[in-house]
Design an enzyme around this catalytic site. Structure first.
Site, PDB file in Angstrom:
ATOM      1  N   LYS A  88       1.106  -1.121   0.734  1.00  0.00           N
ATOM      2  CA  LYS A  88       0.443  -0.421  -0.324  1.00  0.00           C
ATOM      3  C   LYS A  88       0.923   1.489  -0.309  1.00  0.00           C
ATOM      4  CE  LYS A  88      -3.442  -2.046   1.874  1.00  0.00           C
ATOM      5  NZ  LYS A  88      -4.211  -2.636   3.243  1.00  0.00           N
TER       6      LYS A  88
ATOM      7  N   GLN B 239      -4.618  -1.852   9.495  1.00  0.00           N
ATOM      8  CA  GLN B 239      -4.100  -3.233   8.889  1.00  0.00           C
ATOM      9  C   GLN B 239      -5.134  -4.577  10.020  1.00  0.00           C
ATOM     10  OE1 GLN B 239      -3.687  -3.583   5.922  1.00  0.00           O
ATOM     11  NE2 GLN B 239      -3.862  -6.176   5.688  1.00  0.00           N
TER      12      GLN B 239
ATOM     13  N   ASP C  74     -11.077   2.159   3.593  1.00  0.00           N
ATOM     14  CA  ASP C  74     -11.125   1.134   3.215  1.00  0.00           C
ATOM     15  C   ASP C  74     -13.227   0.987   2.556  1.00  0.00           C
ATOM     16  OD1 ASP C  74      -9.054  -1.173   3.331  1.00  0.00           O
ATOM     17  OD2 ASP C  74      -9.253  -0.581   5.002  1.00  0.00           O
TER      18      ASP C  74
HETATM   19  N1  GUN Z   1      -6.246  -6.856   5.823  1.00  0.00           N
HETATM   20  C1  GUN Z   1      -7.192  -8.002   4.353  1.00  0.00           C
HETATM   21  N2  GUN Z   1      -7.472  -6.978   3.561  1.00  0.00           N
HETATM   22  C2  GUN Z   1      -8.023  -6.007   4.292  1.00  0.00           C
HETATM   23  C3  GUN Z   1      -8.319  -4.839   3.882  1.00  0.00           C
HETATM   24  O1  GUN Z   1      -8.450  -4.290   2.560  1.00  0.00           O
HETATM   25  N3  GUN Z   1      -8.291  -3.421   4.025  1.00  0.00           N
HETATM   26  C4  GUN Z   1      -7.046  -3.666   5.284  1.00  0.00           C
HETATM   27  N4  GUN Z   1      -7.851  -2.930   6.392  1.00  0.00           N
HETATM   28  N5  GUN Z   1      -6.849  -4.657   6.576  1.00  0.00           N
HETATM   29  C5  GUN Z   1      -7.078  -5.931   5.403  1.00  0.00           C
END
Ligand code: GUN
Length: 290
Positions: free
Chosen positions: A59, A103, A126
């Protein structure tokens, strides 16, 4: 695989579409910067899970590519829920921060939903906050979860007509399955949601014009479970020592599909590209509030 089975015209190139989406985000970032606004994403990483560390790194690299400022707030795995709430509160109040991404998964002693719900909806790239999920249910798609939105964008790019089609979603997670079903319904598909307790999964998947799988079960979807000409979108990811696998037995299912996403290189790159567009959107929302 024979040559006939490797018909690359059937393969949806998620990396290429993701590059296009990132370029759009980069252009939007430049426009914001001209107005003196610098989008900034803060990721919150709790503990030392290697997969989470890798996703956060990916990211941050995407932020770098599109010109978004990114900071990683790393907290120990034994952080208390109260301390984590206080971190979120500080980021919610920080006017230089446009987006907050905690996360997942979080350690077991922390109530994940309570933490995610504490993020200001305006700073939630998200799209997981109940406000966004509720808006999605009434066909007002603002910030929505990135993976299903990425899947819709892939279908748009490949001119897949969704209206009136039989769409089957396998998996009912809050991140993929449920919002995917809502997005397909918003586009007038006839939607069926299957999950781990569904009896005779094949009887549903065989009827799908559009099949989205997001379970994390390696090669759950076999050739005999899909309809000739179906569009197959694989949001699953499973790993073992030998490699990374999708929910779909790609090599065999491609024989019947009209379009199919590979794993890796299909849905995955789209999730992060859409996230970048959402960080931009958050910065725009906050700028309009000033
Ligand atoms: N963990 C696995 N996929 C995601 C996601 O799309 N966003 C976040 N914040 N954590 C994750």
């Amino acid at each position: 695989m024979t040559d006939i089975d490797t018909d690359t015209s059937k393969i949806i190139d998620g990396r290429a579409v993701a590059s296009k989406v990132e370029a759009e985000a980069a252009a939007a970032v430049l426009k914001l910067k001209e107005k003196g606004i610098s989008p900034k994403l803060v990721t919150v990483l709790v503990g030392e899970d290697p997969a989470s560390q890798m996703y956060v790194r990916m990211k941050h690299k995407a932020c770098e590519r599109v010109g978004i400022l990114a900071e990683n707030c790393i907290k120990p795995g034994d952080i208390t829920e109260e301390e984590l709430f206080s971190v979120i509160d500080g980021l919610n109040k920080d006017k230089t921060v446009s987006s907050i991404l905690v996360q997942l998964p979080l350690p077991r002693h922390i109530r994940e939903k309570a933490i995610m719900n504490a993020i200001s909806p305006d700073k939630d790239p998200d799209g997981f906050h109940p406000f966004h999920m509720g808006s999605l249910m009434i066909n007002e798609e603002g910030l929505v979860p990135c993976t299903p939105k990425g899947i819709i964008r892939l279908m748009d790019e490949y001119n897949v007509d969704i209206k009136g089609k039989n769409a089957v979603v396998v998996g009912r997670s809050n991140i993929v399955g449920k919002p995917m079903a809502a997005m397909l319904l918003n586009r007038s598909a006839t939607v069926t949601v299957c999950h781990s307790l569904t009896k005779d999964l094949k009887s549903y998947t065989k009827e799908a014009d559009i099949l989205v799988a997001g379970t994390g079960v390696k090669h759950l979807i076999k050739e005999d479970m899909v309809k000739e000409g179906a569009v197959i979108l694989d949001a699953g990811i499973a790993t073992d020592s030998a490699g990374t696998y999708g929910d779909v037995d790609f090599e065999n299912v491609i024989k019947k599909a009209s379009l199919i996403t590979p794993v890796p290189g299909g849905v995955g790159p789209m999730t992060i590209a859409i996230l970048m567009t959402h960080v931009v959107k958050c910065a725009e929302i906050i700028a309009n509030e000033k």
